[in-house]
Write an enzyme that holds these catalytic residues in place. Structure first.
Site, PDB file in Angstrom:
ATOM      1  N   GLY A 106       6.356   2.351   0.058  1.00 37.62           N
ATOM      2  CA  GLY A 106       6.101   3.604   0.756  1.00 37.62           C
ATOM      3  C   GLY A 106       7.026   4.760   0.459  1.00 37.62           C
ATOM      4  O   GLY A 106       6.848   5.848   1.018  1.00 37.62           O
ATOM      5  N   GLY A 115      -1.330   2.235  -5.216  1.00 39.85           N
ATOM      6  CA  GLY A 115      -0.241   1.319  -5.505  1.00 39.85           C
ATOM      7  C   GLY A 115       1.054   1.852  -4.928  1.00 39.85           C
ATOM      8  O   GLY A 115       2.001   2.142  -5.656  1.00 39.85           O
ATOM      9  N   CYS A 116       1.104   1.976  -3.609  1.00 34.92           N
ATOM     10  CA  CYS A 116       2.162   2.745  -2.945  1.00 34.92           C
ATOM     11  C   CYS A 116       3.478   2.002  -2.801  1.00 34.92           C
ATOM     12  O   CYS A 116       4.454   2.576  -2.297  1.00 34.92           O
ATOM     13  CB  CYS A 116       1.676   3.183  -1.567  1.00 34.92           C
ATOM     14  SG  CYS A 116       1.277   1.804  -0.452  1.00 34.92           S
ATOM     15  N   LEU A 148      -2.219  -3.712  -2.485  1.00 34.38           N
ATOM     16  CA  LEU A 148      -2.810  -5.037  -2.317  1.00 34.38           C
ATOM     17  C   LEU A 148      -1.776  -6.048  -1.835  1.00 34.38           C
ATOM     18  O   LEU A 148      -2.074  -7.235  -1.722  1.00 34.38           O
ATOM     19  CB  LEU A 148      -3.420  -5.514  -3.646  1.00 34.38           C
ATOM     20  CG  LEU A 148      -4.629  -4.723  -4.150  1.00 34.38           C
ATOM     21  CD1 LEU A 148      -5.099  -5.270  -5.502  1.00 34.38           C
ATOM     22  CD2 LEU A 148      -5.758  -4.757  -3.149  1.00 34.38           C
ATOM     23  N   SER A 187      10.207   1.190  -9.983  1.00 35.87           N
ATOM     24  CA  SER A 187       9.639   1.771 -11.196  1.00 35.87           C
ATOM     25  C   SER A 187      10.728   2.584 -11.882  1.00 35.87           C
ATOM     26  O   SER A 187      11.818   2.771 -11.344  1.00 35.87           O
ATOM     27  CB  SER A 187       8.423   2.642 -10.865  1.00 35.87           C
ATOM     28  OG  SER A 187       8.782   3.672  -9.968  1.00 35.87           O
ATOM     29  N   CYS A 203      13.130  -7.404 -20.254  1.00 30.14           N
ATOM     30  CA  CYS A 203      12.438  -6.119 -20.106  1.00 30.14           C
ATOM     31  C   CYS A 203      13.335  -4.952 -20.518  1.00 30.14           C
ATOM     32  O   CYS A 203      12.870  -3.995 -21.143  1.00 30.14           O
ATOM     33  CB  CYS A 203      11.949  -5.948 -18.680  1.00 30.14           C
ATOM     34  SG  CYS A 203      10.518  -6.972 -18.291  1.00 30.14           S
ATOM     35  N   GLU A 217       3.120  -7.773   2.111  1.00 24.93           N
ATOM     36  CA  GLU A 217       4.547  -7.540   2.371  1.00 24.93           C
ATOM     37  C   GLU A 217       4.879  -6.060   2.251  1.00 24.93           C
ATOM     38  O   GLU A 217       5.575  -5.482   3.088  1.00 24.93           O
ATOM     39  CB  GLU A 217       5.401  -8.362   1.403  1.00 24.93           C
ATOM     40  CG  GLU A 217       5.440  -9.850   1.689  1.00 24.93           C
ATOM     41  CD  GLU A 217       6.389 -10.194   2.828  1.00 24.93           C
ATOM     42  OE1 GLU A 217       7.290  -9.381   3.110  1.00 24.93           O
ATOM     43  OE2 GLU A 217       6.222 -11.274   3.421  1.00 24.93           O
ATOM     44  N   GLN A 218       4.395  -5.424   1.194  1.00 24.15           N
ATOM     45  CA  GLN A 218       4.663  -4.002   1.010  1.00 24.15           C
ATOM     46  C   GLN A 218       3.991  -3.164   2.091  1.00 24.15           C
ATOM     47  O   GLN A 218       4.566  -2.184   2.574  1.00 24.15           O
ATOM     48  CB  GLN A 218       4.193  -3.565  -0.379  1.00 24.15           C
ATOM     49  CG  GLN A 218       5.047  -4.111  -1.511  1.00 24.15           C
ATOM     50  CD  GLN A 218       4.627  -3.563  -2.860  1.00 24.15           C
ATOM     51  OE1 GLN A 218       3.477  -3.174  -3.061  1.00 24.15           O
ATOM     52  NE2 GLN A 218       5.548  -3.541  -3.800  1.00 24.15           N
TER      53      GLN A 218
END
Length: 407
Positions: free
Chosen positions: A184, A180-181, A203, A141, A364, A206-207
């Site tokens: 981590g 939406g971690c 959701l 992010s 982007c 993998e994360q």
């Protein structure tokens, strides 16, 4: 040729040279700088660029049917975006944009099962891919560049400090919900550096696996836990809520549900901080290429679309901050690291995948550098007196971390 006529109207600044499938070369614009060129190699790509260029340009680049000539992909896209933002028009794109606006609520329907599938599309890719272009803490992010001279690692650490300060973690043991971690990093930082007890929900399988492993390696499994859970399933009140880079996946039809869930999950004196991409030029529709290949169901809203849902949820907006060029800088860093590790990434996937990601990162970055995209951070509370009267506490809370990092 319809595309020829469209480009004559579109390119008003700089020069664009186009080589068509029949070998014809034509030049558009002023004849001056900036200049870029591209080759349209197939009749299929030519038709797409004529009638649906926002989708066809990215697909053509991925498939090798459209290629920059004598310039980089970024330079080509920069010239095109510059002219679009200056008011240039493409008749085919105007018609398609009206169609996308008409059906955007349908495209953004994200019930729990569909939301899980959309998240898996992008976030359940090989974890090594993201490690090859993100910072060491895997922050996917917008970073926070206080001066513009920071490294990506420093700017991402500053982002986490900035958010932690707005969460008002003024005593140890506060319970935080991280919606939406990701991998981590934020949850681990809040537990390690601020004494919080954190539950991260995602959701992405993998994360989830990576976040649990990282918490165990950091010796924080007793203070941080991660769950595979939709935000709508959360039912227990907590002291603080943080959500970074997740709101873009909620969908416009679900904004009211999101904020009523936030309100219900906050204790009476609780504070929430939502960090998300937005658009400063009013409501729109997601670019069709981005929606098809990168973020299905995703949308970056104007604040005018978000605030009514906040009001209906009976939450107080206690602070809003707009980060303008911070994400452009972040994406430039990711783009450079992706290029530096391109061979390793190609070994994980293939050439077409690399082209897809190159187009995504460049496009982007330009959306933030030249277009109407920005990042907003919104602090919310159930009570007006949940946070101090002025913003002075934010800088005061950040200062020790900055001093420690400098040392």
């Amino acid at each position: 040729m319809l595309l020829h006529l469209a480009l004559r109207r579109l390119i008003r600044h700089g020069t664009l040279t186009v080589r068509y499938p029949d070998g014809t070369e034509r030049r558009y614009g002023t004849g001056g700088e900036p200049a870029a060129a591209m080759s349209i190699r197939t009749a299929r790509a030519l038709r797409g660029m004529t009638f649906n260029p926002a989708l066809a340009l990215g697909e053509g680049y991925m498939d090798g049917e459209i290629a920059p000539e004598g310039c980089s992909l970024f330079a080509l896209l920069d010239l095109l975006v510059m002219n679009l933002e200056a008011g240039g028009t493409h008749p085919g794109e105007r018609v398609m944009e009206l169609w996308r606006m008409a059906r955007r609520r349908l495209d953004q329907l994200n019930p729990a099962r569909r939301a899980r599938r959309n998240v898996a599309h992008h976030y359940d890719l090989n974890g090594r891919l993201y490690a090859l272009f993100l910072d060491r803490d895997m922050q996917y992010s917008c970073a926070y560049f206080r001066t513009g001279r920071e490294s990506l690692e420093e700017a991402q650490a500053a982002k986490k400090r900035h958010i932690a300060a707005k969460l008002l973690l003024d005593r140890p043991g506060l319970e935080v919900l991280d919606i939406g971690c990701g991998w981590g990093g934020m949850a681990i930082t809040l537990a390690r550096d601020h004494g919080a007890r954190v539950t991260g929900i995602t959701l992405s399988e993998e994360q989830l696996a990576a976040a649990r492993r990282r918490a165990a390696e950091a010796g924080l499994s007793g203070r941080v836990r991660f769950e595979l859970m939709d935000y709508r399933a959360w039912t227990r009140p907590v002291d603080r809520i943080v959500s970074v880079g997740m709101f873009e996946h909620v969908g416009i039809d679900h904004y009211r549900r999101f904020f009523t869930t936030v309100r219900a999950a906050l204790k009476e004196d609780g504070v929430a901080l939502i960090h998300a991409i937005g658009r400063s030029d009013g409501p729109g529709a997601t670019n069709p290429w981005l929606a098809k290949y990168i973020f299905p169901g995703g949308y970056s809203p104007a604040l005018s679309e978000v605030l009514p849902a906040v009001e209906k949820a009976r939450l107080f907006v206690t602070d809003i901050e707009i980060l303008r060029l911070h994400y452009a800088r972040t994406l430039a860093e990711w783009r450079a690291r992706f290029a530096g590790n391109r061979d390793a990434i190609a070994s994980l996937y293939d050439e077409r995948f690399c082209r897809m990601f190159e187009f995504y990162l460049a496009g982007c970055e330009l959306a933030f550098r030249r277009g109407g995209h920005m990042v907003w951070q919104m602090q919310l509370a159930r009570r007006q007196d949940a946070v101090p009267l002025t913003r002075d506490y934010i800088a005061a809370a950040e200062a020790p971390g900055r001093v420690a990092e400098s040392a």
